[in-house]
Design a protein around this motif. Structure first.
Motif, PDB file in Angstrom:
ATOM      1  N   LEU A 114      38.872  35.275  47.064  1.00 25.53           N
ATOM      2  CA  LEU A 114      39.747  35.016  48.211  1.00 25.53           C
ATOM      3  C   LEU A 114      41.030  34.313  47.804  1.00 25.53           C
ATOM      4  O   LEU A 114      42.057  34.457  48.454  1.00 25.53           O
ATOM      5  N   ASP A 115      40.966  33.536  46.726  1.00 24.41           N
ATOM      6  CA  ASP A 115      42.092  32.714  46.305  1.00 24.41           C
ATOM      7  C   ASP A 115      43.000  33.418  45.298  1.00 24.41           C
ATOM      8  O   ASP A 115      44.039  32.893  44.938  1.00 24.41           O
ATOM      9  N   ASP A 116      42.609  34.603  44.839  1.00 25.96           N
ATOM     10  CA  ASP A 116      43.372  35.304  43.808  1.00 25.96           C
ATOM     11  C   ASP A 116      44.713  35.785  44.363  1.00 25.96           C
ATOM     12  O   ASP A 116      44.772  36.381  45.435  1.00 25.96           O
ATOM     13  N   GLU A 117      45.774  35.518  43.622  1.00 28.18           N
ATOM     14  CA  GLU A 117      47.109  35.919  44.059  1.00 28.18           C
ATOM     15  C   GLU A 117      47.724  36.954  43.123  1.00 28.18           C
ATOM     16  O   GLU A 117      48.920  37.210  43.174  1.00 28.18           O
ATOM     17  N   SER A 118      46.903  37.561  42.261  1.00 28.00           N
ATOM     18  CA  SER A 118      47.440  38.493  41.277  1.00 28.00           C
ATOM     19  C   SER A 118      47.657  39.894  41.826  1.00 28.00           C
ATOM     20  O   SER A 118      48.253  40.730  41.160  1.00 28.00           O
ATOM     21  N   GLY A 119      47.146  40.162  43.015  1.00 29.60           N
ATOM     22  CA  GLY A 119      47.257  41.502  43.572  1.00 29.60           C
ATOM     23  C   GLY A 119      46.064  42.378  43.235  1.00 29.60           C
ATOM     24  O   GLY A 119      45.974  43.519  43.669  1.00 29.60           O
ATOM     25  N   THR A 120      45.134  41.847  42.449  1.00 29.42           N
ATOM     26  CA  THR A 120      43.918  42.579  42.120  1.00 29.42           C
ATOM     27  C   THR A 120      43.041  42.635  43.367  1.00 29.42           C
ATOM     28  O   THR A 120      42.928  41.634  44.077  1.00 29.42           O
ATOM     29  N   PRO A 121      42.386  43.774  43.622  1.00 28.54           N
ATOM     30  CA  PRO A 121      41.508  43.854  44.795  1.00 28.54           C
ATOM     31  C   PRO A 121      40.428  42.769  44.757  1.00 28.54           C
ATOM     32  O   PRO A 121      39.820  42.534  43.704  1.00 28.54           O
ATOM     33  N   PRO A 122      40.192  42.087  45.884  1.00 30.90           N
ATOM     34  CA  PRO A 122      39.205  41.004  45.904  1.00 30.90           C
ATOM     35  C   PRO A 122      37.818  41.415  45.401  1.00 30.90           C
ATOM     36  O   PRO A 122      37.152  40.640  44.729  1.00 30.90           O
ATOM     37  N   ALA A 123      37.392  42.627  45.693  1.00 27.38           N
ATOM     38  CA  ALA A 123      36.066  43.063  45.237  1.00 27.38           C
ATOM     39  C   ALA A 123      36.004  43.115  43.707  1.00 27.38           C
ATOM     40  O   ALA A 123      34.984  42.769  43.107  1.00 27.38           O
ATOM     41  N   LEU A 124      37.092  43.512  43.072  1.00 22.56           N
ATOM     42  CA  LEU A 124      37.134  43.563  41.620  1.00 22.56           C
ATOM     43  C   LEU A 124      37.142  42.151  41.033  1.00 22.56           C
ATOM     44  O   LEU A 124      36.459  41.879  40.037  1.00 22.56           O
ATOM     45  N   VAL A 125      37.883  41.252  41.651  1.00 26.58           N
ATOM     46  CA  VAL A 125      37.899  39.855  41.207  1.00 26.58           C
ATOM     47  C   VAL A 125      36.486  39.271  41.312  1.00 26.58           C
ATOM     48  O   VAL A 125      36.011  38.590  40.404  1.00 26.58           O
ATOM     49  N   PHE A 126      35.807  39.566  42.418  1.00 25.00           N
ATOM     50  CA  PHE A 126      34.434  39.078  42.619  1.00 25.00           C
ATOM     51  C   PHE A 126      33.520  39.621  41.526  1.00 25.00           C
ATOM     52  O   PHE A 126      32.737  38.873  40.929  1.00 25.00           O
ATOM     53  N   ASP A 127      33.597  40.923  41.251  1.00 22.54           N
ATOM     54  CA  ASP A 127      32.732  41.535  40.227  1.00 22.54           C
ATOM     55  C   ASP A 127      32.985  40.930  38.852  1.00 22.54           C
ATOM     56  O   ASP A 127      32.044  40.636  38.112  1.00 22.54           O
ATOM     57  N   ARG A 128      34.247  40.736  38.490  1.00 18.27           N
ATOM     58  CA  ARG A 128      34.580  40.134  37.192  1.00 18.27           C
ATOM     59  C   ARG A 128      34.013  38.723  37.087  1.00 18.27           C
ATOM     60  O   ARG A 128      33.464  38.326  36.063  1.00 18.27           O
ATOM     61  N   CYS A 129      34.194  37.958  38.150  1.00 13.71           N
ATOM     62  CA  CYS A 129      33.716  36.577  38.176  1.00 13.71           C
ATOM     63  C   CYS A 129      32.197  36.528  38.050  1.00 13.71           C
ATOM     64  O   CYS A 129      31.650  35.762  37.271  1.00 13.71           O
ATOM     65  N   ARG A 130      31.513  37.358  38.815  1.00 17.10           N
ATOM     66  CA  ARG A 130      30.045  37.360  38.817  1.00 17.10           C
ATOM     67  C   ARG A 130      29.514  37.726  37.438  1.00 17.10           C
ATOM     68  O   ARG A 130      28.571  37.112  36.937  1.00 17.10           O
ATOM     69  N   LEU A 131      30.141  38.694  36.800  1.00 18.59           N
ATOM     70  CA  LEU A 131      29.738  39.095  35.453  1.00 18.59           C
ATOM     71  C   LEU A 131      29.971  37.947  34.465  1.00 18.59           C
ATOM     72  O   LEU A 131      29.083  37.595  33.682  1.00 18.59           O
ATOM     73  N   ARG A 132      31.154  37.342  34.517  1.00 18.70           N
ATOM     74  CA  ARG A 132      31.491  36.242  33.601  1.00 18.70           C
ATOM     75  C   ARG A 132      30.561  35.052  33.784  1.00 18.70           C
ATOM     76  O   ARG A 132      30.040  34.507  32.820  1.00 18.70           O
ATOM     77  N   ARG A 133      30.310  34.670  35.031  1.00 16.47           N
ATOM     78  CA  ARG A 133      29.458  33.499  35.292  1.00 16.47           C
ATOM     79  C   ARG A 133      28.006  33.758  34.874  1.00 16.47           C
ATOM     80  O   ARG A 133      27.326  32.832  34.434  1.00 16.47           O
TER      81      ARG A 133
END
Length: 160
Positions: A125-144
């Protein structure tokens, strides 16, 4: 000839009275000694990316858009999540008859999932890069998830 009386106490000899450190001071000193003396503290933990599979790396290279990258992330998440679950099962197997430890491991698993999901929802929700939120969520979940595995592996290596 009269001799002077022999000193009877340490104070009479000029010694200062002994002071006892506070228990909290001793606790912090013990903690610091443990952290600085441990081999785990000497080397930084590997990055989450070090756990990613070759299949995932190849998938990302071939991904032409966000939808394909999401499929790559979801496939790798399934692999990493299975590895994390295997660690939890291994921890549960260490205490087959101890209900307290089983509850503790299950709570640790649930709290880890809850924290991961909350942090990743916030990041998406806080990402300002223009990347789709679902993709940001998936990247984060994988990394964590990969970071959690690395943490457990470091903990296991430290406790040997």
């Amino acid at each position: 000839m009269t001799s002077a009386a022999a000193p009877r106490t340490l104070e009479e000899l000029g010694a200062r009275p002994h002071t006892v450190p506070k228990p909290t001071t001793l606790l912090w000193l013990a903690l610091a000694a443990t952290l600085f003396a441990s081999p785990a503290a000497a080397a930084p933990l590997p990055r989450a990316e070090s756990r990613y599979s070759a299949e995932f790396r190849a998938c990302l290279k071939a991904a032409a858009d966000a939808a394909q990258e999401r499929r790559c992330n979801q496939g790798e998440f399934a692999r990493q999540d299975a590895a994390l679950e295997a660690i939890y099962r291994q921890k549960l197997a260490q205490w087959p008859d101890d209900e307290f430890q089983k509850k503790w491991v299950n709570k640790m698993r649930e709290d880890g999932i809850r924290a991961r999901e909350a942090v990743c929802r916030y990041e998406s929700l806080d990402d300002e890069s223009g990347t789709p939120p679902a993709l940001v969520f998936d990247r984060c979940r994988l990394r964590r998830t990969a970071e959690r595995i690395i943490m457990f592996q470091a903990d296991a290596a430290f406790c040997r």
